[in-house]
Scaffold this active site. Structure first.
Site, short mmCIF file in Angstrom:
data_model
loop_
_atom_site.label_atom_id
_atom_site.label_comp_id
_atom_site.label_asym_id
_atom_site.label_seq_id
_atom_site.Cartn_x
_atom_site.Cartn_y
_atom_site.Cartn_z
N GLU A 192 0.69 -1.29 0.00
CA GLU A 192 0.06 -0.07 -0.02
C GLU A 192 0.77 1.21 0.15
OE1 GLU A 192 -1.95 -0.41 3.84
OE2 GLU A 192 -3.32 -2.00 3.06
N ARG A 210 3.49 7.80 -0.60
CA ARG A 210 4.08 8.73 -0.78
C ARG A 210 5.27 8.10 -1.80
NH1 ARG A 210 6.21 11.68 3.52
NH2 ARG A 210 5.09 10.29 5.10
N ARG A 217 3.37 20.29 5.89
CA ARG A 217 4.34 19.38 6.46
C ARG A 217 5.57 19.96 7.00
NH1 ARG A 217 7.37 16.04 3.67
NH2 ARG A 217 7.13 14.67 5.22
N CYS A 247 -1.43 33.82 9.60
CA CYS A 247 -1.18 34.54 10.95
C CYS A 247 -0.79 33.39 12.19
CB CYS A 247 -2.47 35.10 11.54
SG CYS A 247 -3.26 36.34 10.24
N GLU A 248 0.29 32.75 11.76
CA GLU A 248 0.93 31.72 12.65
C GLU A 248 2.18 31.92 12.49
OE1 GLU A 248 -0.74 29.42 14.54
OE2 GLU A 248 -2.85 29.60 13.94
#
Ligand code: PLP
Length: 403
Positions: free
Chosen positions: A260, A263, A299, A330-331
């Site tokens: 499976e 990526r 990520r 805004c972080e």
């Protein structure tokens, strides 16, 4: 193929995800070929990149789908994946999801607890259908990857211990409504070492032998996904050695190997193209502010993940200086790259973020009411749009009526 990112940015705007379907084909074939000589099914892990055209691309190559929600099962079916190649995994499923999966007659439901098995049994009974199941076994091996993407240790929430798995198989074997056809493990993601996989495969193969001894005939040996890719300078598991290890450990068992990958098939076949808005300096810290942000590619913020970043056609020959690439959200966690050496940039310059084909768009959100990016696929020298950019109307559609 070489993709003209600049032309695509001009045509479709930024931020923009671009995928190379030829690369994805190559990755799929490499893995499928590695399993030649044994019965195998590659079930693409849809959560890595669930665009319908991406799923359909793998479907045409013969791929099945590993899904972790009924939504993903529906995506796989809509993209033309054969029902008998679809697996429904995940640590928690609602009864209505179980019912829909039974109705779709998929290959198997992958179970992760005794409680879940009872639910599947009662839904199957109510529907008058026999549920084909596999059980996710937690082999308690350390996959040697990032703790957030490690799943094969008892301290993780995934799977069941060997003894519990045996009890569940015996229960399922005796149930009129359950057909235990598969066994499954998935020890983590971005695996770069073969030894933990070898260890897990051998543990699970032994379990299959002891199950066969009591007439529980496991036909699908699902080794999960997790094959790592190069983001930076990682050394990788050789695909052929990987497949050989699995073949060797299962050679006396008459099973179909299910694999499976997510990526592995898509990560390095995708890029996020973003435009520079402007630069600023705070004290001695330089920031390049771009139009992509953590809502597009989370990520870096979530895992401190490294993505290679490239500035396109910059003719500026001035000295490169360190800069952080940040988005408009805004972080403080909203960054895409840190301490990158870059020459001075100007508004409109294009930046390409590599390895964005997996866990990029699928983890995107509307945070800060930002529409999700458009997606483009390139194949055989031609590129086409496979998803529109989300607009404001798309975002407020489900709220408007209540204003
Ligand atoms: C996430 C997941 C995969 C795919 O993992 P990759 O690291 O992308 O290959 C496969 N199987 C299961 C059960 C998963 O949860």
């Amino acid at each position: 193929m070489s993709i003209d990112f600049k032309a695509l940015a001009k045509q479709y705007g930024t931020p923009l995800f671009v995928y190379d379907f030829d690369y994805m084909t190559k990755q799929y074939n490499e893995l499928k070929d590695a399993f030649s000589g044994v019965k195998s099914l590659i079930a693409y892990a849809v959560k890595a990149n669930s665009n319908l055209s991406v799923i359909s691309h793998f479907g045409k190559l013969g791929s099945g789908a590993d899904c972790v929600s009924i939504g993903e099962v529906q995506r796989a079916l809509s993209a033309g994946i054969d029902n008998y190649k679809i697996i429904f995994s995940g640590v928690g499923k609602r009864d209505d999801e179980i019912k829909d999966a039974l109705e779709a007659n998929i290959l198997m439901l992958n179970l992760e607890s005794e409680a879940e098995m009872r639910h599947v049994e009662s839904v199957a009974k109510r529907e008058g259908k026999v549920a084909r199941i596999s059980i996710r076994v937690n082999p308690n091996v350390d996959p040697k990857t990032h703790p957030y993407i490690s799943t094969g240790l008892h301290e993780n929430k995934f799977g069941v211990e060997i003894d519990m798995a045996k009890r569940m198989y015996i229960y399922a074997k005796n149930s009129k409504w359950l057909d235990p056809v598969g066994i499954h493990f998935h020890i983590g993601s971005q695996l770069t070492e073969l030894s933990p996989i070898k260890e897990a495969v051998e543990i699970i193969a032994n379990l299959v032998r002891s199950l066969k001894a009591i007439n529980i005939d496991i036909r699908f040996f699902d080794v999960g996904g997790g094959l790592g890719v190069v983001y930076d300078k990682e050394s990788l598991i050789n695909t052929y050695e990987y497949a050989e290890t699995i073949k060797e450990a299962t050679k006396d068992l008459d099973v179909t190997i299910v694999c499976e990958p997510g990526r592995f098939l898509t990560a390095n076949g995708g890029w996020l193209i973003t435009s520079v808005l402007y630069e600023k300096v705070n004290g001695d810290k330089r920031f390049v502010i771009v139009d992509a942000a953590m809502n597009d590619l989370i990520r870096p913020s979530l895992y401190k993940a490294y993505h290679k970043v490239e500035l396109l056609d910059n003719e500026n020959t001035k000295e490169s200086l360190k800069a952080d690439i940040v988005g408009p959200i805004c972080e403080s966690g909203d960054w895409l790259a840190k301490d990158l050496l870059l020459p001075p940039t100007k508004s409109g310059d294009l930046i390409v973020i590599h390895s964005a084909g997996a866990y990029g768009f699928t983890m995107a959100s509307n945070y800060n009411t930002r529409g999700r990016a458009a997606e483009v696929a390139c194949e055989g020298g031609k590129c086409r749009k496979i998803r529109d950019r989300e607009n404001f109307e798309d975002q407020i559609r489900l709220e408007k009526a209540y204003l």
